[in-house]
Design an enzyme around this catalytic site. Structure first.
Site, PDB file in Angstrom:
ATOM      1  N   ARG A   1       0.862  -1.072  -0.053  1.00 37.65           N
ATOM      2  CA  ARG A   1       0.018  -0.006  -0.021  1.00 37.65           C
ATOM      3  C   ARG A   1       0.699   1.319  -0.098  1.00 37.65           C
ATOM      4  NH1 ARG A   1      -5.268  -2.118   2.128  1.00 37.65           N
ATOM      5  NH2 ARG A   1      -6.754  -0.684   1.690  1.00 37.65           N
TER       6      ARG A   1
ATOM      7  N   ARG B   1     -21.280  -1.358   1.261  1.00 39.38           N
ATOM      8  CA  ARG B   1     -20.834  -2.401   1.280  1.00 39.38           C
ATOM      9  C   ARG B   1     -21.078  -3.144   2.517  1.00 39.38           C
ATOM     10  NH1 ARG B   1     -14.440  -3.127   0.407  1.00 39.38           N
ATOM     11  NH2 ARG B   1     -14.286  -1.525   2.179  1.00 39.38           N
TER      12      ARG B   1
HETATM   13  P1  AMP Z   1      -8.734  -3.301   3.483  1.00 37.25           P
HETATM   14  O1  AMP Z   1      -9.653  -4.381   4.028  1.00 37.25           O
HETATM   15  O2  AMP Z   1      -7.747  -3.595   2.547  1.00 37.25           O
HETATM   16  O3  AMP Z   1      -9.629  -1.918   3.194  1.00 37.25           O
HETATM   17  O4  AMP Z   1      -7.943  -2.674   4.732  1.00 37.25           O
HETATM   18  C1  AMP Z   1      -8.593  -2.153   5.918  1.00 37.25           C
HETATM   19  C2  AMP Z   1      -7.504  -1.407   6.554  1.00 37.25           C
HETATM   20  O5  AMP Z   1      -6.467  -2.181   7.220  1.00 37.25           O
HETATM   21  C3  AMP Z   1      -6.821  -0.229   6.126  1.00 37.25           C
HETATM   22  O6  AMP Z   1      -7.646   0.929   6.088  1.00 37.25           O
HETATM   23  C4  AMP Z   1      -5.749  -0.257   6.849  1.00 37.25           C
HETATM   24  O7  AMP Z   1      -5.914   0.684   8.170  1.00 37.25           O
HETATM   25  C5  AMP Z   1      -5.485  -1.568   7.382  1.00 37.25           C
HETATM   26  N1  AMP Z   1      -4.416  -2.127   6.249  1.00 37.25           N
HETATM   27  C6  AMP Z   1      -4.737  -3.204   5.162  1.00 37.25           C
HETATM   28  N2  AMP Z   1      -3.687  -3.271   4.319  1.00 37.25           N
HETATM   29  C7  AMP Z   1      -2.861  -2.268   4.890  1.00 37.25           C
HETATM   30  C8  AMP Z   1      -1.462  -2.253   4.479  1.00 37.25           C
HETATM   31  N3  AMP Z   1      -1.102  -2.898   3.351  1.00 37.25           N
HETATM   32  N4  AMP Z   1      -0.672  -1.344   5.258  1.00 37.25           N
HETATM   33  C9  AMP Z   1      -0.916  -0.850   6.241  1.00 37.25           C
HETATM   34  N5  AMP Z   1      -2.356  -1.130   6.823  1.00 37.25           N
HETATM   35  C10 AMP Z   1      -3.098  -1.713   6.103  1.00 37.25           C
END
Ligand code: AMP
Length: 209
Positions: free
Chosen positions: A89, A123
Protein backbone atom coordinates in the site's frame (compact mmCIF):
# COMPACT_ATOMS: atom_id res chain seq x y z
CA UNK A 1 4.31 -19.16 -11.18
CA UNK A 2 1.94 -16.30 -10.63
CA UNK A 3 2.46 -13.77 -7.88
CA UNK A 4 -0.37 -11.36 -8.44
CA UNK A 5 -1.12 -8.01 -6.84
CA UNK A 6 -4.48 -6.27 -7.01
CA UNK A 7 -4.17 -2.51 -6.68
CA UNK A 8 -6.87 0.13 -6.70
CA UNK A 9 -8.85 2.49 -4.53
CA UNK A 10 -11.18 1.28 -1.81
CA UNK A 11 -14.34 -0.17 -3.33
CA UNK A 12 -12.73 -0.96 -6.70
CA UNK A 13 -13.53 -4.64 -6.14
CA UNK A 14 -10.08 -5.96 -5.21
CA UNK A 15 -11.48 -8.42 -2.66
CA UNK A 16 -14.34 -9.61 -4.85
CA UNK A 17 -12.23 -10.12 -7.97
CA UNK A 18 -9.24 -11.54 -6.07
CA UNK A 19 -11.38 -14.24 -4.46
CA UNK A 20 -12.89 -15.24 -7.82
CA UNK A 21 -9.46 -15.35 -9.48
CA UNK A 22 -8.16 -17.36 -6.52
CA UNK A 23 -10.88 -20.00 -7.02
CA UNK A 24 -10.12 -20.15 -10.73
CA UNK A 25 -6.31 -20.35 -10.51
CA UNK A 26 -6.25 -22.34 -7.25
CA UNK A 27 -3.74 -20.10 -5.53
CA UNK A 28 -4.44 -18.39 -2.17
CA UNK A 29 -6.12 -14.99 -1.91
CA UNK A 30 -4.36 -13.01 0.80
CA UNK A 31 -6.29 -10.02 2.09
CA UNK A 32 -4.24 -8.06 4.58
CA UNK A 33 -7.34 -6.21 5.74
CA UNK A 34 -9.10 -9.53 6.48
CA UNK A 35 -6.02 -10.75 8.39
CA UNK A 36 -6.10 -7.61 10.54
CA UNK A 37 -9.88 -7.91 11.07
CA UNK A 38 -9.45 -11.57 12.13
CA UNK A 39 -6.75 -10.52 14.59
CA UNK A 40 -9.00 -7.77 15.98
CA UNK A 41 -11.85 -10.24 16.44
CA UNK A 42 -9.53 -12.73 18.15
CA UNK A 43 -8.25 -9.86 20.38
CA UNK A 44 -4.62 -10.75 19.79
CA UNK A 45 -1.78 -8.30 20.44
CA UNK A 46 -1.54 -7.69 16.70
CA UNK A 47 -5.29 -7.06 16.58
CA UNK A 48 -5.16 -4.51 19.40
CA UNK A 49 -2.34 -2.59 17.75
CA UNK A 50 -3.92 -2.76 14.26
CA UNK A 51 -7.32 -1.57 15.50
CA UNK A 52 -5.88 1.73 16.75
CA UNK A 53 -4.86 2.64 13.21
CA UNK A 54 -7.63 0.98 11.21
CA UNK A 55 -10.49 2.67 13.05
CA UNK A 56 -8.95 6.05 12.24
CA UNK A 57 -8.59 5.20 8.54
CA UNK A 58 -4.80 5.13 8.86
CA UNK A 59 -2.33 2.51 7.70
CA UNK A 60 -1.01 -0.01 10.19
CA UNK A 61 2.76 0.72 10.59
CA UNK A 62 4.98 -0.80 7.90
CA UNK A 63 7.16 -2.63 10.42
CA UNK A 64 4.13 -4.69 11.52
CA UNK A 65 2.55 -5.13 8.09
CA UNK A 66 5.75 -6.09 6.25
CA UNK A 67 6.61 -8.74 8.83
CA UNK A 68 3.08 -10.15 8.81
CA UNK A 69 3.19 -10.50 5.03
CA UNK A 70 6.70 -11.94 4.98
CA UNK A 71 5.53 -14.69 7.35
CA UNK A 72 2.29 -15.28 5.46
CA UNK A 73 3.98 -15.63 2.08
CA UNK A 74 6.56 -18.02 3.55
CA UNK A 75 3.75 -20.50 4.24
CA UNK A 76 3.47 -23.64 2.17
CA UNK A 77 0.26 -22.75 0.34
CA UNK A 78 2.03 -19.81 -1.37
CA UNK A 79 4.67 -22.01 -3.01
CA UNK A 80 2.67 -22.17 -6.26
CA UNK A 81 1.87 -18.45 -6.23
CA UNK A 82 -0.57 -16.10 -4.50
CA UNK A 83 -2.87 -13.14 -4.93
CA UNK A 84 -2.34 -10.08 -2.75
CA UNK A 85 -5.24 -7.79 -1.99
CA UNK A 86 -4.42 -4.65 -0.01
CA UNK A 87 -0.67 -5.11 0.05
CA UNK A 88 1.58 -3.35 -0.80
CA UNK A 89 0.00 0.00 0.00
CA UNK A 90 3.04 2.28 -0.16
CA UNK A 91 6.54 2.37 -1.66
CA UNK A 92 8.20 1.03 1.46
CA UNK A 93 5.91 -2.03 1.40
CA UNK A 94 6.46 -2.54 -2.35
CA UNK A 95 10.23 -2.56 -1.75
CA UNK A 96 9.86 -4.90 1.19
CA UNK A 97 7.78 -7.30 -0.90
CA UNK A 98 10.47 -7.27 -3.61
CA UNK A 99 12.95 -8.44 -0.99
CA UNK A 100 11.02 -11.66 -0.26
CA UNK A 101 8.74 -12.37 -3.25
CA UNK A 102 8.90 -10.55 -6.57
CA UNK A 103 5.46 -10.00 -8.10
CA UNK A 104 4.78 -11.18 -11.66
CA UNK A 105 1.50 -9.35 -12.41
CA UNK A 106 0.08 -6.13 -10.99
CA UNK A 107 -3.54 -5.41 -11.85
CA UNK A 108 -4.86 -1.94 -11.20
CA UNK A 109 -8.64 -1.87 -10.77
CA UNK A 110 -9.54 1.74 -11.30
CA UNK A 111 -12.71 3.70 -10.49
CA UNK A 112 -13.54 7.38 -9.98
CA UNK A 113 -13.62 8.63 -6.40
CA UNK A 114 -17.41 9.11 -6.39
CA UNK A 115 -17.95 5.45 -7.31
CA UNK A 116 -15.56 4.45 -4.55
CA UNK A 117 -17.60 6.36 -1.99
CA UNK A 118 -20.90 4.84 -3.19
CA UNK A 119 -19.48 1.33 -3.14
CA UNK A 120 -18.03 1.61 0.35
CA UNK A 121 -21.16 3.17 1.75
CA UNK A 122 -23.27 0.21 0.53
CA UNK A 123 -20.75 -2.51 1.27
CA UNK A 124 -21.64 -5.39 3.59
CA UNK A 125 -19.22 -8.13 4.60
CA UNK A 126 -19.89 -11.56 6.04
CA UNK A 127 -18.64 -11.81 9.61
CA UNK A 128 -17.85 -15.52 9.11
CA UNK A 129 -16.51 -16.22 5.61
CA UNK A 130 -15.60 -12.58 4.64
CA UNK A 131 -17.66 -12.71 1.44
CA UNK A 132 -18.47 -9.19 0.17
CA UNK A 133 -21.90 -7.87 -0.89
CA UNK A 134 -23.35 -4.49 -1.84
CA UNK A 135 -26.89 -3.49 -0.87
CA UNK A 136 -27.63 -2.24 -4.40
CA UNK A 137 -25.22 -3.79 -6.89
CA UNK A 138 -24.48 -7.18 -5.29
CA UNK A 139 -27.28 -7.79 -2.79
CA UNK A 140 -27.51 -11.06 -0.83
CA UNK A 141 -30.60 -13.21 -1.51
CA UNK A 142 -31.77 -12.64 2.06
CA UNK A 143 -31.14 -9.24 3.64
CA UNK A 144 -28.33 -9.28 6.19
CA UNK A 145 -27.47 -12.95 5.56
CA UNK A 146 -24.49 -14.32 3.61
CA UNK A 147 -25.45 -16.36 0.51
CA UNK A 148 -22.26 -18.39 0.77
CA UNK A 149 -22.34 -19.53 4.42
CA UNK A 150 -25.42 -18.11 6.16
CA UNK A 151 -23.30 -15.81 8.37
CA UNK A 152 -24.39 -12.35 9.52
CA UNK A 153 -23.46 -9.42 7.26
CA UNK A 154 -22.09 -6.26 8.85
CA UNK A 155 -20.87 -2.75 7.96
CA UNK A 156 -17.14 -2.37 8.51
CA UNK A 157 -16.18 0.22 11.13
CA UNK A 158 -14.00 2.03 8.60
CA UNK A 159 -16.75 2.14 5.95
CA UNK A 160 -18.35 5.09 7.79
CA UNK A 161 -18.38 8.35 5.75
CA UNK A 162 -15.77 10.30 7.78
CA UNK A 163 -13.29 7.41 7.75
CA UNK A 164 -13.91 6.70 4.05
CA UNK A 165 -12.67 10.20 3.18
CA UNK A 166 -9.50 9.76 5.20
CA UNK A 167 -8.83 6.38 3.56
CA UNK A 168 -9.28 7.75 0.05
CA UNK A 169 -6.89 10.62 0.82
CA UNK A 170 -4.32 8.09 2.03
CA UNK A 171 -4.79 6.09 -1.15
CA UNK A 172 -3.89 9.14 -3.23
CA UNK A 173 -0.82 10.15 -1.24
CA UNK A 174 0.57 6.76 -0.17
CA UNK A 175 -0.68 4.10 -2.55
CA UNK A 176 -0.89 5.83 -5.94
CA UNK A 177 2.91 6.24 -6.18
CA UNK A 178 3.29 2.46 -6.35
CA UNK A 179 1.28 2.46 -9.58
CA UNK A 180 4.27 4.23 -11.19
CA UNK A 181 6.71 1.94 -9.38
CA UNK A 182 5.18 -1.08 -11.14
CA UNK A 183 4.57 0.79 -14.39
CA UNK A 184 8.32 1.39 -14.66
CA UNK A 185 8.87 -2.35 -14.16
CA UNK A 186 6.35 -3.04 -16.96
CA UNK A 187 4.19 -5.19 -14.68
CA UNK A 188 1.14 -2.97 -14.52
CA UNK A 189 -2.18 -3.83 -16.20
CA UNK A 190 -4.94 -1.28 -16.01
CA UNK A 191 -8.60 -2.38 -15.86
CA UNK A 192 -11.60 -0.07 -15.74
CA UNK A 193 -13.47 -1.36 -12.69
CA UNK A 194 -16.72 0.52 -13.14
CA UNK A 195 -18.55 -2.24 -15.14
CA UNK A 196 -19.97 -5.47 -13.72
CA UNK A 197 -18.05 -8.08 -11.71
CA UNK A 198 -18.38 -10.52 -14.66
CA UNK A 199 -16.73 -8.04 -17.03
CA UNK A 200 -13.88 -7.17 -14.66
CA UNK A 201 -13.23 -10.84 -13.90
CA UNK A 202 -13.04 -11.65 -17.61
CA UNK A 203 -10.57 -8.82 -18.15
CA UNK A 204 -8.45 -9.91 -15.19
CA UNK A 205 -8.30 -13.51 -16.42
CA UNK A 206 -7.38 -12.30 -19.91
CA UNK A 207 -4.44 -10.34 -18.46
CA UNK A 208 -3.33 -13.39 -16.48
CA UNK A 209 -3.60 -15.89 -19.34
P1 AMP B 1 -8.80 -3.14 3.51
O1 AMP B 1 -9.72 -4.22 3.94
O2 AMP B 1 -7.79 -3.59 2.52
O3 AMP B 1 -9.54 -1.91 3.07
O4 AMP B 1 -7.97 -2.72 4.81
C1 AMP B 1 -8.60 -2.18 5.93
C2 AMP B 1 -7.61 -1.40 6.77
O5 AMP B 1 -6.56 -2.27 7.21
C3 AMP B 1 -6.90 -0.27 6.04
O6 AMP B 1 -7.68 0.92 5.99
C4 AMP B 1 -5.65 -0.12 6.89
O7 AMP B 1 -5.94 0.56 8.11
C5 AMP B 1 -5.33 -1.56 7.23
N1 AMP B 1 -4.46 -2.12 6.18
C6 AMP B 1 -4.82 -2.99 5.20
N2 AMP B 1 -3.78 -3.27 4.39
C7 AMP B 1 -2.73 -2.54 4.88
C8 AMP B 1 -1.38 -2.37 4.47
N3 AMP B 1 -0.87 -2.99 3.39
N4 AMP B 1 -0.60 -1.54 5.22
C9 AMP B 1 -1.08 -0.93 6.30
N5 AMP B 1 -2.34 -1.01 6.72
C10 AMP B 1 -3.18 -1.81 6.02
Amino acid sequence: MMRIIFLGPQGAGKGTIASLVSAKLKIPHISVGDMFRDAIEARTLLGKEAKKHIDKGKLVPDSITNELMRERIAQKDCKKGFILDGYPRNINQAQSLDSFAIPTHVILLDIPEQVSIERLAGRRQCSKCKHIFHIKTLPPKKEGICDACGGQLYVRNDDKPAVIKQRLALYRTETEPIIYYYQKQKKLHHIDATPTVEFILKEALRVLR
